[in-house]
Write a protein that holds these residues in place. Structure first.
Motif, PDB file in Angstrom:
ATOM      1  N   TRP A  59      21.917 -30.161   4.057  1.00 43.61           N
ATOM      2  CA  TRP A  59      22.047 -30.790   5.378  1.00 43.61           C
ATOM      3  C   TRP A  59      22.909 -32.049   5.294  1.00 43.61           C
ATOM      4  O   TRP A  59      23.840 -32.239   6.091  1.00 43.61           O
ATOM      5  N   GLY A  90      22.690 -25.715  17.083  1.00 42.01           N
ATOM      6  CA  GLY A  90      21.592 -25.957  16.156  1.00 42.01           C
ATOM      7  C   GLY A  90      20.384 -25.093  16.466  1.00 42.01           C
ATOM      8  O   GLY A  90      19.706 -24.602  15.551  1.00 42.01           O
ATOM      9  N   THR A  94      18.608 -22.351  13.969  1.00 43.57           N
ATOM     10  CA  THR A  94      17.184 -22.378  13.642  1.00 43.57           C
ATOM     11  C   THR A  94      16.562 -20.994  13.807  1.00 43.57           C
ATOM     12  O   THR A  94      15.750 -20.560  12.975  1.00 43.57           O
ATOM     13  N   HIS A 113      23.566 -26.572   9.732  1.00 42.09           N
ATOM     14  CA  HIS A 113      22.711 -27.465  10.515  1.00 42.09           C
ATOM     15  C   HIS A 113      23.165 -28.913  10.367  1.00 42.09           C
ATOM     16  O   HIS A 113      23.149 -29.688  11.333  1.00 42.09           O
ATOM     17  N   GLY A 117      24.075 -31.091  13.278  1.00 39.21           N
ATOM     18  CA  GLY A 117      22.912 -31.944  13.484  1.00 39.21           C
ATOM     19  C   GLY A 117      23.228 -33.419  13.561  1.00 39.21           C
ATOM     20  O   GLY A 117      22.473 -34.194  14.169  1.00 39.21           O
TER      21      GLY A 117
END
Length: 387
Positions: A59, A90, A94, A113, A117
């Motif tokens: 991430w 995003g 998920t 992500h 993110g």
């Protein structure tokens, strides 16, 4: 101007910030639910901890690889369309976790992500620094930190309802990501315009505000190390794992309690002095942690104070940043600040882990104390030089 007009003018900056405040609370809640899901799912499947760490680090790598382009895209697309595109992407990512069990695929999904993110996080901070008046900057950043912290604290409680394994928590997390967009939709065309200066670069903005950037790095290192190792430290000190999780809740609650008074101080006193106080007090508290019996109530007080003071480094640093930059430069500066926050965690976690392997649990406090001390001394020197 009439008293009513004065009151309206004074209140308008806060009204302008309400949608982004609501979005930040949703960001915190979604993060509070999302953070433990992938590590717990991988651990249940018997994946080794090194691999779990590598997947979790993806991430940060994704965010760092694309963050430099965020100001340019925000200026081109507009703040709200850009944030909404990111949260929708995003949310779909998920959901994709529920469609495969491949560790390699989860690494790629976690990296992607990170790519999207960072957008709502960075753009919302730019939005706040663009809108807020200088005299309220410290308190606005404090409110922002409180809302994110409340969301982070509530996330684990929501997991008690939906569970932590299987598709349900991932689908819940995907729905919460979409929740970020809801308060922003009415401001699709009226959100503050973000400027981007093509001739500015990150080295220039870091060099122009080294103290604020150092604050971002030190805060990122301290917070991310605490979230990764505080429960581990508790178990090593002879505390039950469930109690160790409560230590982390205490860390976050300390932030909620202390943010407003420290934000007020940042608006009424020299912010360099406030930053020095937060960092040096955090240094003292992490050193004190090893000296306090883990089964005593005193350890709760130490952790709560450490959480409140160390979290405050971030909004005080942001306030210093907004004080220093304006126009298109604030977008670059905010992005650089966020990147240094992430970089602090990437560097700090392996350092803290190695220190704990080498000297035992006290290595946690010693590692953090070094970086808090560096930031504190730098803030103290800047404060005295300014005077």
């Amino acid at each position: 101007m009439s008293p009513t007009s004065h009151a309206s003018a004074a209140a308008s900056p806060w009204r302008t910030l309400l949608p982004v405040f609501a979005a930040c609370a949703a960001i915190g809640l979604q993060a509070g639910v999302a953070l433990p899901l992938v590590p717990l799912a991988l651990e249940r499947r018997g994946v080794d901890k090194l691999t779990i760490g590598i997947v979790a680090a993806a991430w940060a790598v994704g965010m760092l690889s694309t963050a430099p382009y965020i100001p340019r895209l925000a200026a081109r697309l507009g703040a709200v369309p850009f944030i909404i595109a990111a949260v929708v992407s995003g949310s779909m990512l998920t959901v994709a976790y529920t469609l495969t069990d491949s560790v390699a695929a989860w690494f790629v999904l976690t990296f992607l992500h990170g790519v999207v993110g960072g957008v709502p996080w960075v753009v919302s901070e730019i939005w706040m620094n663009v809108v807020v008046e200088e005299k309220r900057r410290g308190r606005v950043m404090a409110v922002y930190a409180i809302l994110v912290a409340l969301g982070l604290a509530l996330g684990p409680f929501l997991l008690q309802v939906v569970g932590v394994y299987g598709p349900r928590p991932f689908l819940t997390c995907a729905a919460l990501a979409l929740l970020v967009a809801v308060p922003l939709l009415p401001y699709w065309k009226t959100a503050p315009r973000i400027e981007h200066h093509a001739d500015s670069n990150y080295l220039q903005v870091v060099a122009a505000a080294p103290l604020a950037m150092l604050a971002g790095f030190a805060c990122g290192l301290g917070e991310q190390v605490a979230f990764s190792f505080l429960p581990v430290y508790a178990v090593g000190a002879g505390v039950a794992a469930e109690t160790g999780a409560l230590w982390l809740s205490t860390f976050v609650i300390g932030n909620v309690i202390l943010q407003w008074p420290i934000g007020w101080m940042a608006d009424h006193f020299d912010r360099r002095g406030v930053l020095a106080g937060c960092t040096l007090a955090s240094m003292a508290l992490v050193l004190l942690l090893a000296a306090v019996p883990a089964q005593s109530l005193a350890v709760i007080a130490v952790i709560g104070l450490w959480g409140g003071l160390s979290f405050s480094i971030y909004p005080v640093g942001l306030a210093l940043l907004g004080q220093r930059f304006g126009g298109g430069d604030i977008a670059r500066a905010n992005t650089a600040f966020s990147m240094l926050y992430i970089l602090g965690g990437l560097i700090g976690r392996p350092l803290a882990g190695a220190a704990m392997d080498a000297v035992g649990d006290p290595g946690l406090g010693w590692t953090l104390a070094v970086f808090y001390a560096i930031a504190g001394i730098a803030a103290l020197l800047a404060f005295h030089r300014g005077r």
